[in-house]
Design an enzyme around this catalytic site. Sequence first.
Site, short mmCIF file in Angstrom:
data_model
loop_
_atom_site.label_atom_id
_atom_site.label_comp_id
_atom_site.label_asym_id
_atom_site.label_seq_id
_atom_site.Cartn_x
_atom_site.Cartn_y
_atom_site.Cartn_z
NE ARG A 9 -3.75 -2.32 0.14
CZ ARG A 9 -3.48 -3.52 -0.36
NH1 ARG A 9 -2.33 -3.74 -0.99
NH2 ARG A 9 -4.34 -4.51 -0.24
CB SER A 67 -9.76 -1.84 3.40
OG SER A 67 -10.26 -3.07 2.92
CD GLU A 98 -6.25 0.43 2.40
OE1 GLU A 98 -6.46 0.57 1.19
OE2 GLU A 98 -5.99 -0.66 2.92
#
Length: 352
Positions: A160, A229, A325
């Site tokens: 990520r 997410s 994130e």
Amino acid sequence: MSLNQSYSLQNSNSFNIAVSCSQLYLVETLEELLALPELCYGDFYILGDGSNTLFVEPAAPVIIKPAFKGVTVNETKSHYKVTVGAAENWHDLVSFCIEHGINGLENLALIPGSVGAAPVQNIGAYGVEFADFCLEVSYFDLVTKQLKTLSAQECKFSYRDSIFKNCLHNRALITELVLLFPKAWQANLNYSGLDVLPVNVDAKVVMNKVIELRQSKLPDPKKLPNAGSFFKNPIVSQEKFLQIQTKYPQIPHYPQSKGNVKLAAGWLIEQSGLKGFRFKGVGVDQRQALVLVNYENGTGQDLITLAKFVQQQVFEMFSVKIIPEVRMVSAQGEVHFEKLNGDSVINGVNYD
């Protein structure tokens, strides 16, 4: 190219946060990129589809929105090379490739967002990452006013993360990327949920299975505003993992390089008793604890308060810090989550 007025971004972020900017630049040619005014670092934000963005204040900075479109395919005896404009929709690209017999992206189906956002986050799902197929990424350097191209290696992809979130942050406006797919394809079925499929399965079947799994686990942002997410899956040392596993033998875990272990952030949040937890108009999703949702016109501040609370509760239980994130954007531009302050008290619990 520029809209010099108060421009609502509520429909341009998947959290459906009520926010507006004073100026928006929609750019789709090199000439328009060159015509952009000098912008101070941090006083603007490059916005794609807004599926990984949380506006934390009612006002947003100057917005630059890339509008580069187009998909072209070239092939050799062994590979397909696909060149894609940054403003194309990611899932549409996955569908396009599979329909044209170009296999590899099926595990990344239904990930929301634009193609240009994929290398920034190095998006990934079901055992596959964007970096697995990236050949190169082209971008406009907002400082030197030049078009540049980086190889996949130069993009410094990791979990990520990429160079675009670090030294090229707020400097590189991605215009297009090139993906490379070997014709000698084999399905990646190592992830739970896909391991029920036969080894010789068709790529389209894999894509449809991924779509089915995602839809069964994740709320549709068009019906229940969210950004997918919210937190990254934390990576811990082998020693730390064994300490947790002794107390929680059933903890999901995934071996990483250098002996480290990736944990499932959603599982940690659920074990902390927060699945379905609500605060004001926002909450933790009832089906997937990794997802924070906006139920009733919640604000960016409400979501920050909730996220801080979730982070604190997980740390208290497991001594593991989970990191968002999702990208946070204030009126002054993108800001690090750790620099934001939530309300100090939530449901009677002080977590400052």
